[in-house]
Design a protein around this motif. Structure first.
Motif, PDB file in Angstrom:
ATOM      1  N   GLU A 287       0.829  -1.209   0.000  1.00 31.41           N
ATOM      2  CA  GLU A 287       0.000   0.000   0.000  1.00 31.41           C
ATOM      3  C   GLU A 287       0.860   1.254   0.000  1.00 31.41           C
ATOM      4  O   GLU A 287       0.571   2.225  -0.702  1.00 31.41           O
ATOM      5  CB  GLU A 287      -0.938   0.002   1.201  1.00 31.41           C
ATOM      6  N   ARG A 288       1.953   1.258   0.779  1.00 37.69           N
ATOM      7  CA  ARG A 288       2.843   2.427   0.801  1.00 37.69           C
ATOM      8  C   ARG A 288       3.479   2.647  -0.573  1.00 37.69           C
ATOM      9  O   ARG A 288       3.618   3.774  -1.025  1.00 37.69           O
ATOM     10  CB  ARG A 288       3.909   2.276   1.879  1.00 37.69           C
ATOM     11  N   LEU A 289       3.859   1.547  -1.225  1.00 40.53           N
ATOM     12  CA  LEU A 289       4.452   1.675  -2.562  1.00 40.53           C
ATOM     13  C   LEU A 289       3.439   2.180  -3.583  1.00 40.53           C
ATOM     14  O   LEU A 289       3.818   2.791  -4.580  1.00 40.53           O
ATOM     15  CB  LEU A 289       5.021   0.329  -3.026  1.00 40.53           C
ATOM     16  N   GLY A 290       2.159   1.913  -3.348  1.00 37.65           N
ATOM     17  CA  GLY A 290       1.112   2.356  -4.269  1.00 37.65           C
ATOM     18  C   GLY A 290       0.673   3.794  -4.060  1.00 37.65           C
ATOM     19  O   GLY A 290      -0.169   4.295  -4.815  1.00 37.65           O
ATOM     20  N   ASP A 291       1.241   4.477  -3.081  1.00 39.14           N
ATOM     21  CA  ASP A 291       0.888   5.878  -2.806  1.00 39.14           C
ATOM     22  C   ASP A 291       1.375   6.750  -3.952  1.00 39.14           C
ATOM     23  O   ASP A 291       2.572   6.947  -4.136  1.00 39.14           O
ATOM     24  CB  ASP A 291       1.523   6.315  -1.486  1.00 39.14           C
ATOM     25  N   GLU A 292       0.458   7.271  -4.737  1.00 39.74           N
ATOM     26  CA  GLU A 292       0.815   8.058  -5.916  1.00 39.74           C
ATOM     27  C   GLU A 292       1.418   9.414  -5.561  1.00 39.74           C
ATOM     28  O   GLU A 292       2.020  10.066  -6.418  1.00 39.74           O
ATOM     29  CB  GLU A 292      -0.406   8.225  -6.825  1.00 39.74           C
ATOM     30  N   GLU A 293       1.293   9.845  -4.329  1.00 38.65           N
ATOM     31  CA  GLU A 293       1.884  11.112  -3.911  1.00 38.65           C
ATOM     32  C   GLU A 293       3.360  10.949  -3.574  1.00 38.65           C
ATOM     33  O   GLU A 293       4.071  11.939  -3.390  1.00 38.65           O
ATOM     34  CB  GLU A 293       1.117  11.675  -2.715  1.00 38.65           C
ATOM     35  N   LEU A 294       3.817   9.717  -3.485  1.00 38.53           N
ATOM     36  CA  LEU A 294       5.212   9.427  -3.174  1.00 38.53           C
ATOM     37  C   LEU A 294       6.043   9.568  -4.451  1.00 38.53           C
ATOM     38  O   LEU A 294       5.820   8.868  -5.431  1.00 38.53           O
ATOM     39  CB  LEU A 294       5.308   7.993  -2.647  1.00 38.53           C
ATOM     40  N   THR A 295       6.980  10.501  -4.433  1.00 36.96           N
ATOM     41  CA  THR A 295       7.815  10.718  -5.619  1.00 36.96           C
ATOM     42  C   THR A 295       9.256  10.999  -5.198  1.00 36.96           C
ATOM     43  O   THR A 295       9.551  11.215  -4.023  1.00 36.96           O
ATOM     44  CB  THR A 295       7.304  11.924  -6.441  1.00 36.96           C
ATOM     45  N   GLY A 296      10.126  10.970  -6.186  1.00 42.73           N
ATOM     46  CA  GLY A 296      11.513  11.359  -5.975  1.00 42.73           C
ATOM     47  C   GLY A 296      12.214  10.582  -4.888  1.00 42.73           C
ATOM     48  O   GLY A 296      12.176   9.358  -4.844  1.00 42.73           O
ATOM     49  N   GLU A 297      12.869  11.325  -4.006  1.00 39.77           N
ATOM     50  CA  GLU A 297      13.672  10.722  -2.945  1.00 39.77           C
ATOM     51  C   GLU A 297      12.821   9.899  -1.977  1.00 39.77           C
ATOM     52  O   GLU A 297      13.239   8.835  -1.513  1.00 39.77           O
ATOM     53  CB  GLU A 297      14.429  11.809  -2.182  1.00 39.77           C
ATOM     54  N   LYS A 298      11.625  10.380  -1.675  1.00 41.30           N
ATOM     55  CA  LYS A 298      10.735   9.641  -0.764  1.00 41.30           C
ATOM     56  C   LYS A 298      10.340   8.296  -1.371  1.00 41.30           C
ATOM     57  O   LYS A 298      10.278   7.282  -0.669  1.00 41.30           O
ATOM     58  CB  LYS A 298       9.480  10.458  -0.440  1.00 41.30           C
ATOM     59  N   LEU A 299      10.087   8.274  -2.676  1.00 45.04           N
ATOM     60  CA  LEU A 299       9.754   7.020  -3.348  1.00 45.04           C
ATOM     61  C   LEU A 299      10.959   6.084  -3.335  1.00 45.04           C
ATOM     62  O   LEU A 299      10.813   4.876  -3.062  1.00 45.04           O
ATOM     63  CB  LEU A 299       9.301   7.282  -4.785  1.00 45.04           C
ATOM     64  N   ALA A 300      12.139   6.606  -3.580  1.00 47.60           N
ATOM     65  CA  ALA A 300      13.359   5.792  -3.554  1.00 47.60           C
ATOM     66  C   ALA A 300      13.576   5.196  -2.170  1.00 47.60           C
ATOM     67  O   ALA A 300      13.953   4.017  -2.046  1.00 47.60           O
ATOM     68  CB  ALA A 300      14.564   6.634  -3.977  1.00 47.60           C
ATOM     69  N   GLU A 301      13.333   5.975  -1.126  1.00 46.06           N
ATOM     70  CA  GLU A 301      13.461   5.471   0.248  1.00 46.06           C
ATOM     71  C   GLU A 301      12.471   4.338   0.504  1.00 46.06           C
ATOM     72  O   GLU A 301      12.821   3.330   1.125  1.00 46.06           O
ATOM     73  CB  GLU A 301      13.226   6.601   1.256  1.00 46.06           C
ATOM     74  N   GLU A 302      11.258   4.516   0.025  1.00 47.61           N
ATOM     75  CA  GLU A 302      10.234   3.483   0.240  1.00 47.61           C
ATOM     76  C   GLU A 302      10.574   2.220  -0.541  1.00 47.61           C
ATOM     77  O   GLU A 302      10.353   1.105  -0.051  1.00 47.61           O
ATOM     78  CB  GLU A 302       8.850   4.010  -0.168  1.00 47.61           C
ATOM     79  N   ILE A 303      11.122   2.356  -1.721  1.00 45.51           N
ATOM     80  CA  ILE A 303      11.539   1.195  -2.505  1.00 45.51           C
ATOM     81  C   ILE A 303      12.653   0.451  -1.771  1.00 45.51           C
ATOM     82  O   ILE A 303      12.634  -0.787  -1.691  1.00 45.51           O
ATOM     83  CB  ILE A 303      11.969   1.618  -3.926  1.00 45.51           C
ATOM     84  N   ASN A 304      13.607   1.178  -1.219  1.00 49.25           N
ATOM     85  CA  ASN A 304      14.675   0.535  -0.442  1.00 49.25           C
ATOM     86  C   ASN A 304      14.120  -0.173   0.787  1.00 49.25           C
ATOM     87  O   ASN A 304      14.557  -1.272   1.136  1.00 49.25           O
ATOM     88  CB  ASN A 304      15.733   1.557  -0.038  1.00 49.25           C
ATOM     89  N   ARG A 305      13.169   0.461   1.443  1.00 47.76           N
ATOM     90  CA  ARG A 305      12.534  -0.150   2.612  1.00 47.76           C
ATOM     91  C   ARG A 305      11.804  -1.422   2.186  1.00 47.76           C
ATOM     92  O   ARG A 305      11.887  -2.466   2.859  1.00 47.76           O
ATOM     93  CB  ARG A 305      11.553   0.823   3.269  1.00 47.76           C
TER      94      ARG A 305
END
Length: 75
Positions: free
Chosen positions: A17-35
């Protein structure tokens, strides 16, 4: 702590669900992908451990009392 495989399943779906958050972009998205990668790595080890425990239980049940069971598998 009493974690169950159902808890792992819940964590994996929360991560999805966190990965599907469309508001997540850039560095925040990269952090979530690493997590997500870290969570996946740990989850794979938990699943592998559960598989090993199940295989050991099946082996112990099939051996019976006639053959000694290695102490490592008893507890």
């Amino acid at each position: 702590m009493q974690n169950r495989l159902s808890d792992l399943n819940n964590h994996l779906f929360m991560q999805l669900e966190r990965l599907g958050d469309e508001e997540l972009t850039g560095e925040k998205l990269a952090e979530e992908i690493n997590r997500a990668r870290a969570v996946t790595d740990v989850a794979q080890q938990i699943i592998a451990n559960g598989t090993l425990v199940l295989k050991a239980k099946i082996a112990v049940d099939s051996v019976g009392k006639a053959n000694p069971i290695p102490p490592m598998l008893l507890e």
